[in-house]
Scaffold this motif. Structure first.
Motif, short mmCIF file in Angstrom:
data_model
loop_
_atom_site.label_atom_id
_atom_site.label_comp_id
_atom_site.label_asym_id
_atom_site.label_seq_id
_atom_site.Cartn_x
_atom_site.Cartn_y
_atom_site.Cartn_z
N GLU A 9 38.21 50.72 28.80
CA GLU A 9 36.85 50.76 29.33
C GLU A 9 36.86 50.09 30.70
OE1 GLU A 9 33.01 50.12 26.83
OE2 GLU A 9 33.38 48.23 27.86
N ALA A 10 37.38 50.81 31.68
CA ALA A 10 37.56 50.23 33.01
C ALA A 10 37.70 51.32 34.06
CB ALA A 10 38.80 49.33 33.01
N CYS A 11 37.33 50.97 35.27
CA CYS A 11 37.52 51.82 36.44
C CYS A 11 38.11 50.96 37.55
CB CYS A 11 36.21 52.43 36.91
SG CYS A 11 35.45 53.58 35.75
N PHE A 12 38.75 51.61 38.51
CA PHE A 12 39.31 50.85 39.62
C PHE A 12 39.19 51.64 40.92
CE2 PHE A 12 42.85 53.43 38.21
CZ PHE A 12 43.56 53.73 39.36
N GLU A 13 39.35 50.91 42.01
CA GLU A 13 39.41 51.50 43.35
C GLU A 13 40.60 50.87 44.08
OE1 GLU A 13 37.46 53.86 44.96
OE2 GLU A 13 36.50 54.22 43.03
N THR A 14 41.29 51.68 44.85
CA THR A 14 42.40 51.20 45.66
C THR A 14 42.13 51.55 47.12
OG1 THR A 14 43.92 51.60 43.82
CG2 THR A 14 44.90 51.25 45.98
N PHE A 15 42.31 50.57 47.98
CA PHE A 15 42.05 50.78 49.42
C PHE A 15 42.74 49.69 50.20
CE2 PHE A 15 38.43 48.84 47.23
CZ PHE A 15 38.45 47.56 47.76
N ARG A 16 42.72 49.84 51.52
CA ARG A 16 43.29 48.81 52.39
C ARG A 16 42.19 48.05 53.11
NH1 ARG A 16 47.62 52.52 55.39
NH2 ARG A 16 47.79 50.85 56.93
N VAL A 17 42.45 46.79 53.34
CA VAL A 17 41.61 45.97 54.22
C VAL A 17 42.41 45.77 55.49
CG1 VAL A 17 40.42 43.77 54.54
CG2 VAL A 17 40.49 44.83 52.26
#
Length: 252
Positions: A9-17
């Protein structure tokens, strides 16, 4: 029991700072909200503001170009499928980004089961991807289903054909990627059904994802052998260049 571990029961996002900025953060936030709503987990504007600030702080400890994975799960709860969780659990993982400069070689792989709709980055979806990759030995694959191209294991695919860039239309198995969406909105890429046969006469292929933005595909291995597709993707990189949160050198 933590709901993310016990029931995915989870979602994620991947990105760069990059230099303290995140490219298209509102789109990441909206996709994260959309996914969590499927579990009746609500994130209000205050939650999102704290998530954003937390990602910026985490990145500051690792340099000026940092890869972030932001995961939100249902939180601690009693044992049981429908046991309500408490406060959502938030995990922010950060690591310095290292450029992948060489064009990638992909293996064409059939997704044998009917693909599921992917409105967000559900952790459970990637469990299915891992199962599909068993025996392959690597994640550099291009998935197809019933002779239609879908996506790579962790990226969207762009195909240049007839002087125009195309990407598989949103359907089961195709993630609504953030970079993909930006290129479509800019009119640089068009959606369409993309048959596998397009690989035989296309001019270039690229992958897009919020980790590396745009990456050239050097070749594709299929049952017919090695298909060489090392073409330029300047239209894609030029469209993204200059925006906040985008690397100064899009080849990096």
């Amino acid at each position: 029991m933590e709901r993310g571990l016990g029931y995915a029961e989870a979602c994620f996002e991947t990105f760069r700072v990059i230099r303290g900025e995140i490219f298209a953060w509102p789109l990441h936030a909206a996709r994260l909200q959309r996914g969590l709503q499927a579990f009746s987990i609500g994130l209000n504007d205050d939650h999102l503001a704290r998530l954003y600030a937390g990602c910026i702080r985490a990145a500051a400890d690792h340099g000026h170009d940092v890869l972030i994975r932001l995961t939100v799960s249902g939180g601690e709860a009693p044992w049981g499928l429908f046991a309500a969780g408490g406060e959502p659990v938030i995990r922010i993982q950060a690591m310095p980004y290292h450029a992948q400069l060489q064009p990638v070689q992909l293996t064409l792989l059939e997704w044998h089961h009917p693909p599921a709709a992917r409105v967000a980055k559900f952790t459970a979806d990637y469990a299915l991807t891992l199962r599909a990759l068993q025996g392959v030995g690597h994640a550099n694959v291009l998935f197809s289903h019933e002779q239609q191209l879908l996506c790579a294991a962790t990226a969207n695919v762009m195909i240049r054909r007839g002087g125009q860039w195309w990407t598989p239309a949103l359907s089961a198995g195709v993630l609504p990627g953030i970079i993909r969406q930006q290129l479509i909105l800019a009119g640089v890429v068009h959606e369409a059904a993309c048959p596998v046969t397009w690989l035989e006469d296309c001019e270039a292929i690229a992958l897009t994802a919020s980790g590396f933005f745009v990456r050239n595909v050097g070749s594709i291995i299929s049952e017919k052998g090695v298909l060489m597709k090392a073409g330029r993707c300047d239209e894609l990189t030029t469209c993204l260049a200059g925006h906040a949160g985008v690397p100064e050198d899009m080849d990096a």
